[in-house]
Design an enzyme around this catalytic site. Structure first.
Site, mmCIF file in Angstrom:
data_model
loop_
_atom_site.group_PDB
_atom_site.id
_atom_site.type_symbol
_atom_site.label_atom_id
_atom_site.label_comp_id
_atom_site.label_asym_id
_atom_site.label_seq_id
_atom_site.Cartn_x
_atom_site.Cartn_y
_atom_site.Cartn_z
ATOM 1 N N ASP A 73 0.824 -1.197 0.000
ATOM 2 C CA ASP A 73 0.000 0.000 0.000
ATOM 3 C C ASP A 73 0.869 1.263 0.000
ATOM 4 O O ASP A 73 1.872 1.340 0.712
ATOM 5 C CB ASP A 73 -0.858 -0.039 1.280
ATOM 6 N N GLU A 75 1.654 -0.470 -4.902
ATOM 7 C CA GLU A 75 0.725 0.600 -5.253
ATOM 8 C C GLU A 75 1.585 1.845 -5.405
ATOM 9 O O GLU A 75 1.867 2.550 -4.442
ATOM 10 C CB GLU A 75 -0.345 0.825 -4.174
HETATM 11 C C1 GLC Z 1 -4.299 2.952 -0.555
HETATM 12 C C2 GLC Z 1 -5.456 1.985 -0.533
HETATM 13 C C3 GLC Z 1 -6.693 2.734 -0.138
HETATM 14 C C4 GLC Z 1 -6.492 3.300 1.236
HETATM 15 C C5 GLC Z 1 -5.241 4.179 1.278
HETATM 16 C C6 GLC Z 1 -4.833 4.519 2.675
HETATM 17 O O1 GLC Z 1 -4.462 3.941 -1.512
HETATM 18 O O2 GLC Z 1 -5.578 1.370 -1.777
HETATM 19 O O3 GLC Z 1 -7.826 1.920 -0.170
HETATM 20 O O4 GLC Z 1 -7.601 4.056 1.619
HETATM 21 O O5 GLC Z 1 -4.139 3.503 0.715
HETATM 22 O O6 GLC Z 1 -4.342 3.388 3.342
#
Ligand code: GLC
Ligand code: MG
Length: 534
Positions: A206, A270
């Site tokens: 993440d 991500e």
């Molecule tokens: C990432 C996740 C999202 C979450 C954010 C904060 O972007 O994909 O769902 O709200 O991180 O953790």
């Protein structure tokens, strides 16, 4: 054998991955909330579809202020989802079907209820104080700098007892970890090892781009007219609050751990950056950082031939030869491709699936993509997602893409027991469900399965080179390897592509499968063809 060659046949390059939102896949205990045993019970579907690996959205204990992305314990399982033993069983049962399991790792922040933060609140001398990012407010009482939370408002909250502010790039109940702390780095080494030992195949990480914050806490620059529209909407470039170059030290450290495991584990980031020259460095020198870095420029592009082709061509040019692209069209934040890209048109959803499953790179499907599932229209005023409430932007509601998987049109949708209210509402389960599409050889579900099978059968489509082919405006045509061409009409008009000789291996219009192609191929709007050039 050289490292490069062994990797070029690795499961995660050749395979198709599938993202599961655990609360919404299968509810085994009738509480309306999907759980791990519910996923295990549906593995046959994934095996039938031809899936090689699954990524589970957060499975760890969490107060769910941000639906699992506020982790209270990095080495446990959320009781609503099951137990560690249930996860072991899921990993074992998936393994029996040749399916690997990736977990979601959230290293940017914890829940404020994590034991580390609770301890840190004890004061400036607390053992875990330095696990988080603290700064004094300005003399006038305003926040230490101009950093904005991605979920609205300042990224700083004052802790009154100590008089200091802590950083939260997301919710105030999601304090950012301090990645300048060697103790934090060591704590995460242990977390990675813990899960590797339990048999997870790797992690989706993440907010990979954001974990290291500027040590000097310099102000973020204001967005300019040249920035991507999403950055302009945010108002600032996250140049110092996130996206620091030192993140690469952390990624190299994790890659050493992942490569040391037997078998090797993978890291999928991500990497939410909106310029490709910022994305490429997440692959490091090619094989020493992330294995796969999600391409959000692609996710947020229009389903438009020129726009998407330009992104893919740039990736082909910029990515180190030993690295490997990854493409996705849906996720739990951005929404579903059947709505965002296809505007609810099933034909357009199919041509988008054909694109995803034939590009050079690993495709990630989001649960429901295989049946062309659209977002479920829901009232943002009653959203469970905190984002529309905090930002005042109803269009940012993420609930519509997180609703339960419609397995059938029966009461409970095959997701939960009849009469049980699911944690988020079902959509139109009569219009879209797995059972009906399984009974229909012409369905999107069979189309997706056949595409995956074709990809598995044709080395060109997995590992063959990518080359753009000439095509009229609105059409995207490319060759994969020596033996296959893909032609996608993403325009609203009929189009003809010349110069193709072979046989239709698979068409969005299944009536045209097997047709001979001799020269010109005419495509109706939203039609796509995979042509075997032999
Ligand atoms: C990432 C996740 C999202 C979450 C954010 C904060 O972007 O994909 O769902 O709200 O991180 O953790
Ligand atoms: Mg349940």
């Amino acid at each position: 054998m050289s490292e490069g060659r062994s990797l070029s046949t690795s499961w995660w390059r050749d395979g198709v991955l599938y993202q599961i939102y655990p609360r919404s896949f299968g509810d085994s205990d009738g509480d309306g909330i999907g759980d791990l045993r519910g996923i295990t019970a549906r593995l046959d579907h994934l095996e039938w579809l031809g899936i090689d690996g699954i990524w589970l959205n957060p499975t760890m204990p969490s107060p769910n202020d941000d639906w699992g992305y506020d982790v209270a314990d990095f080495v446990g399982v959320h009781p609503e989802l099951g137990t560690l033993e249930d996860l072991d069983e899921l990993i074992a049962e998936a393994g029996r079907r040749g399916i690997r399991v990736l977990l979601d790792l959230v290293p940017n922040h914890t829940s404020d209820r994590h034991a580390w933060f609770q301890d840190a609140l004890g004061g400036r001398d607390a053992r875990h104080r330095d696990f988080y990012v603290w700064a004094d407010p300005k003399p006038d009482g305003s926040p230490p700098n101009n950093w904005q939370s991605s979920f609205g408002g300042t990224a700083w909250t004052l802790d009154e007892p100590s008089g200091q502010c802590y950083l939260h790039n997301f919710l105030p109940t999601q304090p950012d970890l301090n990645w300048w702390s060697e103790d934090v780095r060591e704590a995460f080494d242990e977390i990675l090892r813990f899960w590797f030992a339990r048999g997870v195949a790797g992690f989706r990480i993440d907010v990979t781009h954001g974990i290291v914050n500027d040590r000097e806490l310099r102000d973020d620059p204001v967005a300019t007219a040249e920035d991507h529209p999403l950055i302009q909407a945010r108002g600032h470039q996250q140049k110092f609050s996130m996206n620091r170059p030192e993140v690469h030290d952390v990624l190299r450290r994790w890659r050493v751990l992942a490569d040391a495991a037997d078998p090797k584990r993978i890291l999928v980031g991500e990497t939410y950056v909106l310029e490709l020259d910022q994305l490429i460095p997440f692959y490091g020198a090619g094989e020493d950082e992330l294995n796969l870095a999600f391409n959000f420029l692609f996710v947020h592009a229009e389903l438009d031939a020129a726009a998407m082709r330009a992104i893919v061509e740039a990736m082909e040019e910029l990515l180190p030869a030993v690295s490997w692209p990854v493409y996705t069209g849906s996720n739990h934040d951005a929404g579903r491709l059947a709505s965002r890209w296809a505007g609810g048109d099933p034909e357009r959803a199919r041509v988008a699936l054909m694109m995803l499953l034939t590009l050079r790179g690993t495709p990630f499907l989001y649960y429901g993509d295989e049946i062309g599932l659209p977002d479920v229209p829901l009232d943002p005023a009653t959203a469970l997602d905190p984002v529309p409430h905090r930002t005042g932007q109803p269009e940012r509601n993420r609930d519509p893409c997180r609703t339960p998987m419609p397995w059938s049109a029966e009461p409970g949708a095959g997701f939960t027991e009849p009469g049980v209210e699911p944690w988020l509402p079902f959509g139109d389960i009569a219009a879209h469900n797995v059972a009906a599409q399984r009974d229909d050889a012409g369905s999107t579900l069979h189309f997706t399965r056949d595409l995956i099978a074709l990809r598995r059968a044709a080395p060109d489509l997995r590992s063959g080179s990518y080359e753009t082919l000439p095509a009229p405006a609105g059409v995207w045509a490319y060759r994969r390897g020596d033996g296959h061409a893909v032609v996608l009409n993403l325009s609203a008009g009929e189009a003809t592509v010349d110069g193709l000789e072979g046989t239709v291996a698979l068409a969005t219009d299944r009536a045209r499968d097997g047709e001979a192609v001799a020269g010109a191929l005419t495509l109706a709007p939203s039609q796509g063809f995979v042509v075997d050039l032999a």
